[in-house]
Write a protein that holds these residues in place. Structure first.
Motif, mmCIF file in Angstrom:
data_model
loop_
_atom_site.group_PDB
_atom_site.id
_atom_site.type_symbol
_atom_site.label_atom_id
_atom_site.label_comp_id
_atom_site.label_asym_id
_atom_site.label_seq_id
_atom_site.Cartn_x
_atom_site.Cartn_y
_atom_site.Cartn_z
ATOM 1 N N LEU A 145 -7.708 8.113 -4.517
ATOM 2 C CA LEU A 145 -6.133 8.476 -4.697
ATOM 3 C C LEU A 145 -5.121 8.545 -3.968
ATOM 4 O O LEU A 145 -3.290 8.015 -3.567
ATOM 5 N N GLN A 146 -5.460 9.741 -2.694
ATOM 6 C CA GLN A 146 -4.890 9.855 -1.760
ATOM 7 C C GLN A 146 -4.572 8.962 -0.327
ATOM 8 O O GLN A 146 -3.028 8.508 -0.119
ATOM 9 N N ALA A 147 -5.594 8.471 -0.473
ATOM 10 C CA ALA A 147 -5.082 7.179 0.521
ATOM 11 C C ALA A 147 -4.109 5.900 -0.340
ATOM 12 O O ALA A 147 -3.292 5.519 0.963
ATOM 13 N N LYS A 148 -4.244 5.774 -1.375
ATOM 14 C CA LYS A 148 -3.280 5.248 -1.655
ATOM 15 C C LYS A 148 -2.090 5.548 -2.271
ATOM 16 O O LYS A 148 -0.675 5.009 -1.549
ATOM 17 N N VAL A 149 -1.592 7.025 -2.331
ATOM 18 C CA VAL A 149 -0.287 7.421 -2.613
ATOM 19 C C VAL A 149 0.499 7.258 -1.074
ATOM 20 O O VAL A 149 1.414 6.707 -1.069
ATOM 21 N N GLU A 150 -0.667 8.101 -0.072
ATOM 22 C CA GLU A 150 -0.260 7.643 1.169
ATOM 23 C C GLU A 150 0.417 6.267 1.379
ATOM 24 O O GLU A 150 1.348 5.657 2.448
ATOM 25 N N ALA A 151 -0.433 5.021 1.636
ATOM 26 C CA ALA A 151 0.007 3.922 1.564
ATOM 27 C C ALA A 151 1.170 3.355 0.472
ATOM 28 O O ALA A 151 2.024 2.486 0.911
ATOM 29 N N PHE A 152 1.129 4.158 -0.211
ATOM 30 C CA PHE A 152 2.576 3.532 -1.284
ATOM 31 C C PHE A 152 3.475 4.335 -0.839
ATOM 32 O O PHE A 152 5.280 3.550 -0.464
ATOM 33 N N ARG A 153 3.610 5.605 0.122
ATOM 34 C CA ARG A 153 4.808 6.168 0.590
ATOM 35 C C ARG A 153 5.133 5.299 1.874
ATOM 36 O O ARG A 153 6.392 4.595 1.705
ATOM 37 N N THR A 154 4.116 5.189 2.887
ATOM 38 C CA THR A 154 5.034 3.861 3.482
ATOM 39 C C THR A 154 5.501 2.812 3.071
ATOM 40 O O THR A 154 7.065 2.817 3.297
ATOM 41 N N LYS A 155 4.576 1.994 2.173
ATOM 42 C CA LYS A 155 5.558 0.735 1.103
ATOM 43 C C LYS A 155 6.940 1.480 0.881
ATOM 44 O O LYS A 155 7.765 0.681 1.217
ATOM 45 N N LYS A 156 7.516 2.476 0.272
ATOM 46 C CA LYS A 156 7.628 2.558 -0.516
ATOM 47 C C LYS A 156 9.781 2.693 0.637
ATOM 48 O O LYS A 156 10.351 2.475 0.588
ATOM 49 N N GLU A 157 8.924 3.474 1.500
ATOM 50 C CA GLU A 157 10.094 3.712 2.411
ATOM 51 C C GLU A 157 10.944 2.452 2.927
ATOM 52 O O GLU A 157 11.966 2.216 3.911
ATOM 53 N N THR A 158 9.913 1.781 4.086
ATOM 54 C CA THR A 158 10.308 0.081 4.016
ATOM 55 C C THR A 158 10.966 -0.478 3.092
ATOM 56 O O THR A 158 11.717 -1.344 3.315
ATOM 57 N N ILE A 159 10.437 -0.942 1.876
ATOM 58 C CA ILE A 159 11.252 -1.254 0.626
ATOM 59 C C ILE A 159 12.461 -0.910 0.696
ATOM 60 O O ILE A 159 13.806 -1.451 0.601
ATOM 61 N N LYS A 160 12.601 0.930 0.993
ATOM 62 C CA LYS A 160 14.332 1.125 0.797
ATOM 63 C C LYS A 160 15.150 0.271 2.051
ATOM 64 O O LYS A 160 16.263 1.137 1.489
ATOM 65 N N ALA A 161 14.280 1.197 2.885
ATOM 66 C CA ALA A 161 15.239 0.792 4.585
ATOM 67 C C ALA A 161 15.799 -0.633 4.422
ATOM 68 O O ALA A 161 17.044 -1.777 4.432
#
Lengths: 266, 92
Positions: free
Chosen positions: A125-141
């Motif tokens: 979960l930790q690894a996925k949450v981290e990956a999600f955060r990166t993806k989230k920032e990219t998508i938002k930008a």
């Protein structure tokens, strides 16, 4: 595919419903990210809870094993003093303890398995949450609300499924620890009530009291016999028996007696 | 093809191996219908073993949803039935 496919559809529809709720899908990303972090905290707490339960069982197992060993010694002592009834009582109690220990061993193994699984789940979960955060920032930008829709869906459904699964795993672990804590509490009560004797060794159980009484009686008898022996000139076989040599000595005793008689004759 | 074993994570399984799972999955479905927990468990364990030996673990940081989902090994038949009927066993 029957069950396999139906199960995956249930997980997916869950993720879809969560996405539909948001006006702007980009808001869903932040909302989901917070949920993910909350879940991560919960999973870590779950791991700690399971570990605490496991350690408590370990303490109880060693307490019960200590008791069991003590009863075994008592049984041996009682038997050597010719009190089979007392030895039987000690062994009966011991077998009761042994079944408790076996039961605890099963629980311990189950908790250990649970702990390992949850620890791995937390890592995933930790690894996925981290990956999600990166993806989230990219998508938002990079994307407008409309453009973001499909990309969010991809990132979101993967983590949503993981969260559902991990959420259920934590719940199962919590249920398991709760039921084990109740049982561990019952054993603590049993230990505290004196039914299983006090492991601190301050309180003396009835078998110990009886053995101590027997031992002191035996000491008196031995002392008396020794004194009588001193008063009576010449060695006799009688005191040797009182001294309570091991029963196995009987077979050895006969050949020993013979040369001694010869010595006496010469 | 991505397969999730609940509580254990996701595995990547070659599509060609799906044919192997099909009869096991059918047996599991029949066992769920029968309501016999022993039968259900042996069918579940057989399917889990087949998937575990055929699959390789998906990277921890991969965000992919699964094509297929398998219940965890200790799941009771009633739990699985509740999940399948969507009675809110899966938290959102």
């Amino acid at each position: 595919m029957g069950i396999l496919q139906r199960m995956s559809m249930i997980f997916r529809s869950k993720a879809d419903r969560a996405l539909d709720r948001a006006e702007d899908p980009r808001e869903t990303l932040d909302y989901s990210y917070n949920k993910q972090r909350e879940l991560l905290v919960k999973v870590r707490r779950g791991v700690a809870d399971v570990a605490t339960s496991r350690k408590r069982i370990e303490v109880q197992m060693s307490q019960l094993s200590g008791q069991s060993g003590k009863l075994q010694e008592q049984a041996q002592k009682a038997l050597s003093l010719g009190r089979e009834d007392l030895a039987r009582e000690a062994l009966t109690r011991r077998s009761g303890l042994e079944s408790q220990v076996t039961d605890l061993q099963t629980q311990h193994a189950a908790l250990q398995g649970e702990e390992e699984k949850l620890t791995l789940a937390a890592q995933r979960l930790q690894a996925k949450v981290e990956a999600f955060r990166t993806k989230k920032e990219t998508i938002k930008a990079s994307y407008t609300a409309a453009e973001a829709q499909t990309r969010i869906g991809e990132a979101f459904s993967g983590i949503s499924e993981e969260m559902s699964d991990v959420g259920m795993a934590v719940q199962r672990a919590e249920d398991k620890t709760a039921s084990m804590q109740a049982r561990a509490g019952a054993i603590d009560e049993l230990l505290a009530s004196g039914a299983l004797d006090d492991v601190t060794g301050t309180a003396r159980d009835d078998i110990t009291v009886e053995l101590d009484r027997l031992a002191s009686t035996n000491d008196v008898e031995l002392e008396l016999a020794r004194m009588k022996q001193e008063l009576t000139p010449g060695p006799t076989e009688a005191p040797r028996q009182i001294e309570g040599q091991a029963p196995a000595a009987d077979t050895v005793a006969e050949p020993q007696v013979a040369p001694r008689q010869e010595e006496g004759q010469s | 093809m991505i397969v999730r074993i609940m509580g254990e994570g996701q595995l990547e399984v070659d599509d060609t191996q799906l044919a192997e799972f099909s009869p096991l999955d059918d047996a599991l479905a029949a066992a769920v219908e029968s309501g016999d927990d022993d039968r259900f468990r042996s069918a579940l364990v057989a399917l889990l073993d087949a998937v575990r030996s055929a699959g390789s673990p998906v990277a921890d940081d991969a965000l992919v949803d699964s094509d297929l989902v398998l219940p965890y090994a200790e799941a009771h038949i009633d739990e699985v039935r509740a999940m399948l009927s969507g009675e809110g066993l899966i938290p959102g």
